[in-house]
Design a protein around this motif. Structure first.
Motif, PDB file in Angstrom:
ATOM      1  N   ASN A  46       0.547  -1.042   0.281  1.00 58.67           N
ATOM      2  CA  ASN A  46      -0.291  -0.036   0.310  1.00 58.67           C
ATOM      3  C   ASN A  46       0.414   0.412  -0.120  1.00 58.67           C
ATOM      4  OD1 ASN A  46      -1.632   1.906   1.197  1.00 58.67           O
ATOM      5  ND2 ASN A  46      -3.291   0.711   0.823  1.00 58.67           N
ATOM      6  N   GLY A  47       0.473   2.034  -1.367  1.00 56.22           N
ATOM      7  CA  GLY A  47       1.964   3.309  -1.383  1.00 56.22           C
ATOM      8  C   GLY A  47       1.346   3.901  -0.235  1.00 56.22           C
ATOM      9  N   GLY A  75       3.307   0.807  -6.891  1.00 54.13           N
ATOM     10  CA  GLY A  75       2.224   0.590  -6.834  1.00 54.13           C
ATOM     11  C   GLY A  75       1.031   0.456  -6.698  1.00 54.13           C
ATOM     12  N   ASP A 125      -6.987  -2.203   1.682  1.00 51.40           N
ATOM     13  CA  ASP A 125      -6.655  -2.400   0.898  1.00 51.40           C
ATOM     14  C   ASP A 125      -5.710  -3.794   0.967  1.00 51.40           C
ATOM     15  OD1 ASP A 125      -5.605  -1.059  -1.774  1.00 51.40           O
ATOM     16  OD2 ASP A 125      -4.461  -1.301  -0.795  1.00 51.40           O
TER      17      ASP A 125
HETATM   18  N1  HSE Z   1      -4.885   2.306  -2.751  1.00 49.26           N
HETATM   19  C1  HSE Z   1      -3.595   2.106  -3.130  1.00 49.26           C
HETATM   20  C2  HSE Z   1      -2.396   3.001  -2.287  1.00 49.26           C
HETATM   21  C3  HSE Z   1      -3.308   1.975  -4.615  1.00 49.26           C
HETATM   22  O1  HSE Z   1      -2.301   3.872  -1.331  1.00 49.26           O
HETATM   23  O2  HSE Z   1      -1.182   2.104  -2.665  1.00 49.26           O
HETATM   24  C4  HSE Z   1      -4.618   1.213  -4.856  1.00 49.26           C
HETATM   25  O3  HSE Z   1      -4.136  -0.035  -4.958  1.00 49.26           O
END
Ligand code: HSE
Length: 418
Positions: A151-152, A293, A193
């Motif tokens: 998760n970025g 990502g 996520d």
């Molecule tokens: N919301 C995700 C993130 C990117 O922050 O990495 C999409 O999967």
């Protein structure tokens, strides 16, 4: 040359990237795009607005369209449209991690019944090639462990907290202002996520279906600036790590939580929005795949790769991409978090009484927990002491029991250590 026709559901960030970059290929063509609001101003160079529609079923029921690309996310209504598209004979390309995690079994069974392919390279770690390598060139491996930053948004927040010594709330606010974090950040910061992504990733890697409802999840919202500082002093960084491993008894340990990562580990050096996936297996050994990502073009790269892969096959075979299909049917036996074994970082604030350190040691000892390091730097003005403990590997149930016995001590943080 006959062009393979594509219908796309969604024209947000990912959809725009797909539209713009797919134009470079002359064997595929997006002929319809379903959007919620057709009048919304869109800044997409060269967009042929005549292909926009609000009627998804005009794509699903169009016999000329071979591939249905879904980039709206979420289970509903994506599942309704994808299942209808499969029944209508379309192959699917999706970036929908939540749908895969929650509906994977039904989705792949339906696809197989209809001899359709579902590809989802963009759903996990955006632009990093992961699903295709796992299903093809790594197919000869027994993968036994995954440790990943998936998760970025959370990695960005934790990196900023580390670099600036700032609090979680301050960095989140700044990230929202800059558009790096969503207005409602829950899905990212509370680990949903990453949980969806590790659910599907471990299912594929281990060849056993992981039930998303049994994956332990903890987000980063309770990580304090003080924890970052203490972790650094002890030789660690704090990252939101998604972990999946096959235990000796064959059960599968899958979870997402903040983790103290030793500075010498690769994951400790993955900063800001970058993702990284470390995997161990036989015969390959250890590998790490790293890259963007999320984002318009990295995610589009994966969607387009999937589209081109299907497009190349459908003209030549009536059973396309056998290696990319779902082949497992067993359910993984998931280890409850209470039965997992970990090292722990514990931050304690205790009244400045005699014997407090001794009590911590005794409680840990009685619960079969060996202390690896314990640190107290003086006593503060209000006559309390901040004590940081790192344990050796012990059972989660034991650490929870020990903590409940440390009455009088305030437990600021309990974070697992890699
Ligand atoms: N919301 C995700 C993130 C990117 O922050 O990495 C999409 O999967």
């Amino acid at each position: 040359m006959k062009k393979v026709k594509i219908g796309m559901l969604g024209l947000g960030t990912v959809g725009s990237g797909v539209y713009k970059t797919l134009k470079r290929f002359d064997n595929v063509e997006i002929v319809k795009i379903s959007v919620k609001n057709i009048d919304k101003p869109r800044n997409i160079e060269g967009l042929d607005e005549s292909i926009l529609t609000t009627d998804v079923y005009s794509i699903i029921n169009d016999p000329e369209i071979d591939i249905f690309v879904e980039v709206i996310g979420g289970v509903n209504p994506a599942w309704e449209y994808i299942s209808a598209a499969i029944k209508a004979g379309k192959h699917i390309v999706t970036a929908n991690k939540e749908l895969l995690a929650k509906k994977g079994k039904e989705l792949f069974e339906l696809a197989e019944e209809n001899n359709r392919v579902v590809l989802y390279e963009a759903a996990i770690a955006g632009g990093i090639p992961l699903i295709m390598p796992l299903k093809t060139i790594l197919a000869g491996n027994d993968i036994t462990k995954i440790e990943a930053i998936l998760n970025g948004t959370t990695n960005y927040i934790l990196t900023k907290m580390d670099v600036e010594g700032a609090s979680y709330n301050d960095v989140l606010k700044e990230a929202q202002e800059l558009g790096y974090a969503e207005t409602d950040p829950t899905g990212d910061v509370e680990g949903f996520d990453a949980m969806y992504k590790i659910t599907t990733l471990s299912t594929i890697a281990f060849g056993q279906r992981v039930d998303v409802n049994k994956v332990y999840r903890e987000g980063i919202s309770k990580v304090r600036a003080e924890d970052m500082k203490a972790a650094n002093e002890l030789g660690y960084k704090i990252k939101l790590v998604a972990i999946a491993r096959i235990c000796e008894d064959g059960r599968v340990d899958v979870r997402v939580h903040p983790t103290l990562v030793p500075k010498k580990a690769t994951l400790a050096h993955i900063n800001y929005v970058t993702n990284a996936v470390g995997m161990s297996g036989y015969p390959i050994g250890d590998i790490v795949l790293s890259g963007p990502g999320a984002g318009e073009f990295p995610t589009a790269s994966s969607v387009i790769g999937d589209i081109l892969n299907i497009a190349a096959e459908i003209e030549t075979t009536d059973y396309p991409l056998p290696m990319m299909r779902c082949k497992h049917s067993d359910d993984a036996n998931i280890v409850p978090i209470s039965e997992t074994y970990n090292k722990y970082y514990i931050s304690i604030t205790a009244p400045n009484n005699k014997g407090v350190i001794g009590k911590i040691g005794t409680v840990c000892g009685n619960k079969n927990i060996s202390v690896s390091s314990i640190m107290q730097k003086g006593v503060s003005e209000n006559n309390t002491a901040d004590i940081t403990v790192i344990t050796e590997v012990c059972k989660e149930a034991d650490i929870q029991a020990a903590i409940s016995e440390l009455d009088g001590c305030n437990i600021n943080s309990l974070i697992r250590v890699m």
